[in-house]
Design a protein around this motif. Structure first.
Motif, PDB file in Angstrom:
ATOM      1  N   GLY A 186       0.780  -1.232   0.000  1.00 23.31           N
ATOM      2  CA  GLY A 186       0.000   0.000   0.000  1.00 23.31           C
ATOM      3  C   GLY A 186       0.809   1.278   0.000  1.00 23.31           C
ATOM      4  N   VAL A 187       2.125   1.195  -0.236  1.00 24.33           N
ATOM      5  CA  VAL A 187       2.979   2.386  -0.153  1.00 24.33           C
ATOM      6  C   VAL A 187       3.320   2.950  -1.535  1.00 24.33           C
ATOM      7  CG1 VAL A 187       5.184   3.304   0.665  1.00 24.33           C
ATOM      8  CG2 VAL A 187       3.944   1.613   2.039  1.00 24.33           C
ATOM      9  N   ASP A 188       4.091   2.215  -2.319  1.00 26.86           N
ATOM     10  CA  ASP A 188       4.594   2.696  -3.603  1.00 26.86           C
ATOM     11  C   ASP A 188       4.029   1.819  -4.718  1.00 26.86           C
ATOM     12  OD1 ASP A 188       6.103   3.418  -5.876  1.00 26.86           O
ATOM     13  OD2 ASP A 188       7.871   3.885  -4.670  1.00 26.86           O
ATOM     14  N   TYR A 189       3.370   2.455  -5.702  1.00 25.87           N
ATOM     15  CA  TYR A 189       2.721   1.680  -6.760  1.00 25.87           C
ATOM     16  C   TYR A 189       3.731   0.936  -7.647  1.00 25.87           C
ATOM     17  CZ  TYR A 189       4.069   5.006 -10.424  1.00 25.87           C
ATOM     18  OH  TYR A 189       4.789   5.764 -11.302  1.00 25.87           O
ATOM     19  N   ARG A 190       4.995   1.248  -7.519  1.00 29.40           N
ATOM     20  CA  ARG A 190       6.014   0.606  -8.362  1.00 29.40           C
ATOM     21  C   ARG A 190       6.518  -0.711  -7.781  1.00 29.40           C
ATOM     22  NH1 ARG A 190      10.358   5.231  -8.537  1.00 29.40           N
ATOM     23  NH2 ARG A 190       9.759   5.152  -6.326  1.00 29.40           N
ATOM     24  N   TYR A 191       6.255  -0.951  -6.492  1.00 32.36           N
ATOM     25  CA  TYR A 191       6.855  -2.113  -5.833  1.00 32.36           C
ATOM     26  C   TYR A 191       5.820  -2.952  -5.078  1.00 32.36           C
ATOM     27  CZ  TYR A 191      11.090   0.604  -6.662  1.00 32.36           C
ATOM     28  OH  TYR A 191      12.087   1.327  -7.253  1.00 32.36           O
ATOM     29  N   SER A 192       6.078  -4.253  -5.039  1.00 33.94           N
ATOM     30  CA  SER A 192       5.274  -5.166  -4.244  1.00 33.94           C
ATOM     31  C   SER A 192       6.241  -6.117  -3.522  1.00 33.94           C
ATOM     32  CB  SER A 192       4.302  -5.954  -5.131  1.00 33.94           C
ATOM     33  OG  SER A 192       3.397  -6.695  -4.346  1.00 33.94           O
ATOM     34  N   TYR A 193       5.690  -7.104  -2.783  1.00 30.41           N
ATOM     35  CA  TYR A 193       6.551  -7.993  -2.001  1.00 30.41           C
ATOM     36  C   TYR A 193       6.164  -9.450  -2.220  1.00 30.41           C
ATOM     37  CZ  TYR A 193       8.405  -3.905   0.348  1.00 30.41           C
ATOM     38  OH  TYR A 193       9.026  -2.705   0.601  1.00 30.41           O
ATOM     39  N   LEU A 194       7.187 -10.276  -2.411  1.00 26.32           N
ATOM     40  CA  LEU A 194       6.997 -11.715  -2.533  1.00 26.32           C
ATOM     41  C   LEU A 194       7.327 -12.346  -1.190  1.00 26.32           C
ATOM     42  CD1 LEU A 194       6.353 -14.111  -4.407  1.00 26.32           C
ATOM     43  CD2 LEU A 194       8.804 -14.236  -4.922  1.00 26.32           C
ATOM     44  N   ASN A 195       6.322 -12.981  -0.586  1.00 22.45           N
ATOM     45  CA  ASN A 195       6.466 -13.557   0.740  1.00 22.45           C
ATOM     46  C   ASN A 195       6.520 -15.082   0.687  1.00 22.45           C
ATOM     47  OD1 ASN A 195       6.141 -10.902   1.942  1.00 22.45           O
ATOM     48  ND2 ASN A 195       3.957 -11.089   1.460  1.00 22.45           N
ATOM     49  N   ASP A 196       6.843 -15.681   1.839  1.00 21.33           N
ATOM     50  CA  ASP A 196       6.827 -17.140   2.033  1.00 21.33           C
ATOM     51  C   ASP A 196       7.924 -17.869   1.260  1.00 21.33           C
ATOM     52  OD1 ASP A 196       4.508 -16.692   3.552  1.00 21.33           O
ATOM     53  OD2 ASP A 196       3.238 -16.888   1.796  1.00 21.33           O
ATOM     54  N   ILE A 197       8.986 -17.168   0.908  1.00 23.84           N
ATOM     55  CA  ILE A 197      10.130 -17.832   0.283  1.00 23.84           C
ATOM     56  C   ILE A 197      11.086 -18.270   1.395  1.00 23.84           C
ATOM     57  CG2 ILE A 197      12.086 -17.579  -1.288  1.00 23.84           C
ATOM     58  CD1 ILE A 197       9.391 -17.555  -2.693  1.00 23.84           C
ATOM     59  N   PRO A 198      11.434 -19.555   1.463  1.00 24.11           N
ATOM     60  CA  PRO A 198      12.308 -20.052   2.538  1.00 24.11           C
ATOM     61  C   PRO A 198      13.635 -19.299   2.624  1.00 24.11           C
ATOM     62  CG  PRO A 198      11.330 -21.870   1.338  1.00 24.11           C
ATOM     63  CD  PRO A 198      10.971 -20.627   0.576  1.00 24.11           C
ATOM     64  N   ILE A 240      11.077 -10.309   0.026  1.00 24.53           N
ATOM     65  CA  ILE A 240      11.637  -9.924  -1.266  1.00 24.53           C
ATOM     66  C   ILE A 240      10.856  -8.752  -1.852  1.00 24.53           C
ATOM     67  CG2 ILE A 240      12.191 -10.718  -3.590  1.00 24.53           C
ATOM     68  CD1 ILE A 240      12.303 -13.559  -2.458  1.00 24.53           C
ATOM     69  N   LYS A 241      11.530  -7.640  -2.025  1.00 25.82           N
ATOM     70  CA  LYS A 241      10.916  -6.471  -2.641  1.00 25.82           C
ATOM     71  C   LYS A 241      10.996  -6.616  -4.154  1.00 25.82           C
ATOM     72  CE  LYS A 241      10.982  -1.396  -2.545  1.00 25.82           C
ATOM     73  NZ  LYS A 241      11.677  -0.200  -1.996  1.00 25.82           N
ATOM     74  N   VAL A 242       9.851  -6.478  -4.827  1.00 23.22           N
ATOM     75  CA  VAL A 242       9.765  -6.717  -6.263  1.00 23.22           C
ATOM     76  C   VAL A 242       9.382  -5.432  -6.988  1.00 23.22           C
ATOM     77  CG1 VAL A 242       8.607  -8.031  -8.089  1.00 23.22           C
ATOM     78  CG2 VAL A 242       9.089  -9.119  -5.881  1.00 23.22           C
ATOM     79  N   ARG A 243      10.194  -5.055  -7.951  1.00 20.05           N
ATOM     80  CA  ARG A 243       9.837  -3.932  -8.827  1.00 20.05           C
ATOM     81  C   ARG A 243       8.900  -4.458  -9.908  1.00 20.05           C
ATOM     82  NH1 ARG A 243      12.522  -2.570 -13.404  1.00 20.05           N
ATOM     83  NH2 ARG A 243      14.349  -3.715 -12.650  1.00 20.05           N
ATOM     84  N   LEU A 244       7.660  -3.989  -9.883  1.00 20.75           N
ATOM     85  CA  LEU A 244       6.645  -4.513 -10.790  1.00 20.75           C
ATOM     86  C   LEU A 244       6.979  -4.199 -12.247  1.00 20.75           C
ATOM     87  CD1 LEU A 244       3.451  -3.594  -8.742  1.00 20.75           C
ATOM     88  CD2 LEU A 244       4.535  -5.835  -8.944  1.00 20.75           C
ATOM     89  N   ALA A 245       6.718  -5.160 -13.124  1.00 26.09           N
ATOM     90  CA  ALA A 245       7.018  -4.994 -14.549  1.00 26.09           C
ATOM     91  C   ALA A 245       6.086  -3.983 -15.201  1.00 26.09           C
ATOM     92  CB  ALA A 245       6.916  -6.342 -15.258  1.00 26.09           C
ATOM     93  N   VAL A 246       4.862  -3.879 -14.713  1.00 20.74           N
ATOM     94  CA  VAL A 246       3.863  -2.972 -15.289  1.00 20.74           C
ATOM     95  C   VAL A 246       3.930  -1.616 -14.616  1.00 20.74           C
ATOM     96  CG1 VAL A 246       1.396  -2.544 -15.587  1.00 20.74           C
ATOM     97  CG2 VAL A 246       2.313  -4.839 -15.956  1.00 20.74           C
ATOM     98  N   ASP A 247       4.021  -0.571 -15.414  1.00 20.86           N
ATOM     99  CA  ASP A 247       3.917   0.795 -14.911  1.00 20.86           C
ATOM    100  C   ASP A 247       2.448   1.189 -14.979  1.00 20.86           C
ATOM    101  OD1 ASP A 247       3.932   3.483 -14.347  1.00 20.86           O
ATOM    102  OD2 ASP A 247       5.635   3.959 -15.639  1.00 20.86           O
TER     103      ASP A 247
END
Length: 275
Positions: A186-198, A240-247
């Motif tokens: 909910g902070v920056d529209y450019r980034y999301s987070y991938l969770n539950d990775i060991p 894991i912070k993910v830079r989204l491919a879609v602008d």
């Protein structure tokens, strides 16, 4: 007419001067080869620039039409690719069927409204029930995953994009296939987070994140984004912070994904997973 005559009489010296300048300039060009060559070259450059500007203006006003044409062509090519892959698989298995239906098909749509600055953002598409769109269909663009259809009418559809705190999709690290849940903070529209990775999984900046294929919504391997950074969330999992491919602020045309075998899979799972 009287006003024109008055204007001519008022500025007749200026008009005569301009006419004499034109005549003199014409005589110089006509009787001097060097000046004629310079004038010809300059005129060619001038008219060439004017022509280029006129062409650019014309192309600008045709951008909408061009974009729609390209989007429709992309849809056609994606559907043909799905059909080709189905035909290839059935031929390899020795069971080619002329009327085989590919698992996934794509329906073109255009974004007509959107929000970006809320925690629960939404997109509106110009396609709905009349165009074969249903709830819980995936939506992507040429760049990557966009979101999921939540609600619709006859001619419009509301999409929950990845930049909505209620959005969750199954995604994986392309290079090693470890998968987790992608969720926006909910902070920056450019980034999301991938969770539950060991914790022990090797993840590096720049690694590609794609759809896992572990759902009935998105095909496997569609780009989600790229690893921006990796932090230790707990003793067991990575954040894991993910830079989204879609602008999302430049989004225009999208593809709605139709899974032709979704109902069959859902029915079978309902029977076997029912407790």
């Amino acid at each position: 007419m009287k006003e024109i005559i008055k204007l001519i009489l008022k500025y007749h010296f200026t008009i005569i001067f301009i006419l004499l300048e034109i005549v003199s300039f014409s005589l110089i060009i006509r009787h001097n080869e060097y000046q004629r060559a310079i004038f010809s070259e300059s005129a060619s450059i001038l008219f060439g620039n004017i022509s280029a500007i006129a062409t650019d203006v014309k192309n600008y006003f045709r951008l909408k039409e061009t974009n729609e044409s390209l989007a429709n062509e992309n849809i056609l090519l994606k559907n043909r690719l799905e059909q080709y892959e189905l035909s290839r698989d059935t031929i390899v298995q020795g069971t080619f069927m002329q009327d085989s239906i590919p698992v996934y098909e794509y329906i073109g749509a255009k974004l007509v409204n959107a929000t970006f600055n809320r925690t629960k953002n939404y997109l509106t598409l110009d396609r709905g029930l009349k165009n074969g769109i249903w709830k819980e269909m995936g939506v992507c663009s040429p760049d990557g995953i966009v979101g999921l259809v939540q609600d619709l009418s006859g001619q419009f559809a509301i999409v929950i994009p990845l930049i909505n705190v209620d959005s969750r999709i199954s995604a994986k690290i392309k290079k090693n296939s470890y998968y987790g849940s992608l969720q926006w903070d909910g902070v920056d529209y450019r980034y999301s987070y991938l969770n539950d990775i060991p914790y022990h999984v090797e993840v590096n900046e720049g690694d590609t994140i794609v759809t896992s294929g572990l759902s009935k919504i998105f095909p496997e391997g569609i780009t989600v984004g790229y690893v921006e950074s990796v932090d230790k969330e707990t003793a067991n999992f990575l954040k894991i912070k993910v830079r989204l491919a879609v602008d999302f602020k430049r989004l225009d045309y999208v593809y709605v994904i139709l899974n032709n075998k979704k109902n069959e899979q859902t029915g079978l799972e309902a029977i076997n997973y029912h407790e």
